[in-house]
Scaffold this active site. Structure first.
Site, mmCIF file in Angstrom:
data_model
loop_
_atom_site.group_PDB
_atom_site.id
_atom_site.type_symbol
_atom_site.label_atom_id
_atom_site.label_comp_id
_atom_site.label_asym_id
_atom_site.label_seq_id
_atom_site.Cartn_x
_atom_site.Cartn_y
_atom_site.Cartn_z
ATOM 1 N N ASP A 39 -9.918 -1.541 5.028
ATOM 2 C CA ASP A 39 -9.019 -1.659 3.694
ATOM 3 C C ASP A 39 -8.669 -2.945 3.052
ATOM 4 O OD1 ASP A 39 -9.057 0.912 4.599
ATOM 5 O OD2 ASP A 39 -6.699 1.220 4.987
ATOM 6 N N LYS A 170 -11.019 7.316 2.974
ATOM 7 C CA LYS A 170 -9.979 7.992 3.885
ATOM 8 C C LYS A 170 -8.915 8.239 3.214
ATOM 9 C CE LYS A 170 -8.709 3.839 6.322
ATOM 10 N NZ LYS A 170 -7.227 3.904 5.731
ATOM 11 N N CYS A 215 -3.863 0.556 10.123
ATOM 12 C CA CYS A 215 -5.217 1.084 9.938
ATOM 13 C C CYS A 215 -6.046 0.334 10.884
ATOM 14 C CB CYS A 215 -5.691 1.136 8.374
ATOM 15 S SG CYS A 215 -4.723 2.022 7.520
#
Ligand SMILES: [Zn+2]
Length: 269
Positions: A39, A170, A215
């Site tokens: 990310d 995701k 994450c």
């Protein structure tokens, strides 16, 4: 008959193409290695959920030169780029609370009490009456917006004969968040990541990116569960909250994760 054989051959070729070739460890390498880049997106760096505005006040962009150097200097067999990729009506957005006010559990804070970064408890009216505990984040990483793009300064490498590259999205289910690159937060749906890494015979993963306590943590936990030798490269990660980062990293260490610095990677490959 010839046509039938040709058709069978084409079908077999198609199946063979669909199965990724297992990678053998390179000469001098102990393992098949993957770098998981989590990310590194604008919204976490200078957008709506920028770490510098979170309790940690981390500068998310600081991971970029560190990751670029890793990509430049280390020959990873597989490189994975993940992206948080939400629908506009996503459950994780504080602004969308009114859409699911009727699903708030009796023991949840109420609509009026809940603030951004609080945890809401929803009960979904399905056969399992699923309870979902959800942190309410500012709107972030909405699909196809600038904030959801990978930062332009991050090196984007391509697949070649020595390296496979996977792009993984995701969190695109409106009602279920997905911190991990392997599973959604309810562990209902698995992403393709584990099967693809297994297909390439990956044994060892190195995890970098944003955010350490969200994450990166969730991805590392599931990597460990899936049996990968798992390392977090600490100087290539930034997080939301310093206390939570420490808690989460200790939890990972208890599960067998190793905490390393970029300088340690070469000796582990
Ligand atoms: Zn998100």
């Amino acid at each position: 008959m010839g046509n039938v054989n040709a058709a069978i051959c084409r079908a077999v070729d198609a199946i063979t193409d669909a199965i990724p070739n297992a990678i053998r460890p390179k000469k001098k390498s102990k393992h098949v290695n993957a770098l998981l880049i989590v990310d590194v997106q604008y919204d976490f760096i200078d957008g709506s959920l920028a770490l510098k505005n979170c309790p940690s006040q981390h500068q998310g962009e600081q991971v970029i030169p560190v990751i670029n150097k890793l990509l430049d200097e280390i020959k990873f067999d597989v490189v994975v780029y993940t992206q948080d990729w939400h629908t506009p009506d996503h459950i994780s957005f504080y602004d969308n609370l009114p859409l699911r006010a009727h699903l708030l559990a009796k023991d949840s804070k109420s609509m009026e009490e809940l603030k951004v970064f609080d945890t809401a408890i929803f009960v979904f009216d399905n056969e399992r009456q699923s309870r979902v505990e959800q942190i309410l984040w500012p709107v972030h990483c909405v699909q196809h917006t600038h904030g959801a793009e990978l930062h332009q300064d991050l090196s984007i490498v391509k697949s070649n004969k020595n390296r496979q590259v996977i792009n993984l999205f995701k969190g695109y289910d409106s009602d279920i968040d997905s911190y991990s690159a392997f599973w959604d937060n309810m562990k209902i749906r698995e992403t393709t990541l584990h099967s693809r890494l297994k297909g390439y015979n990956v044994q060892q993963v190195f995890i970098v990116g944003i955010a350490t306590d969200v994450c990166v943590f969730a991805t590392a936990l599931h990597a460990l569960e899936n049996g990968y030798k798992t390392h977090i490269i600490k100087d290539a990660c930034r997080g939301v909250d310093e206390n939570n980062i420490n808690l989460r990293l200790n939890e990972l260490i208890a599960h067998g994760c190793s905490m390393i610095q970029t300088a340690d990677v070469k000796s582990l490959i």
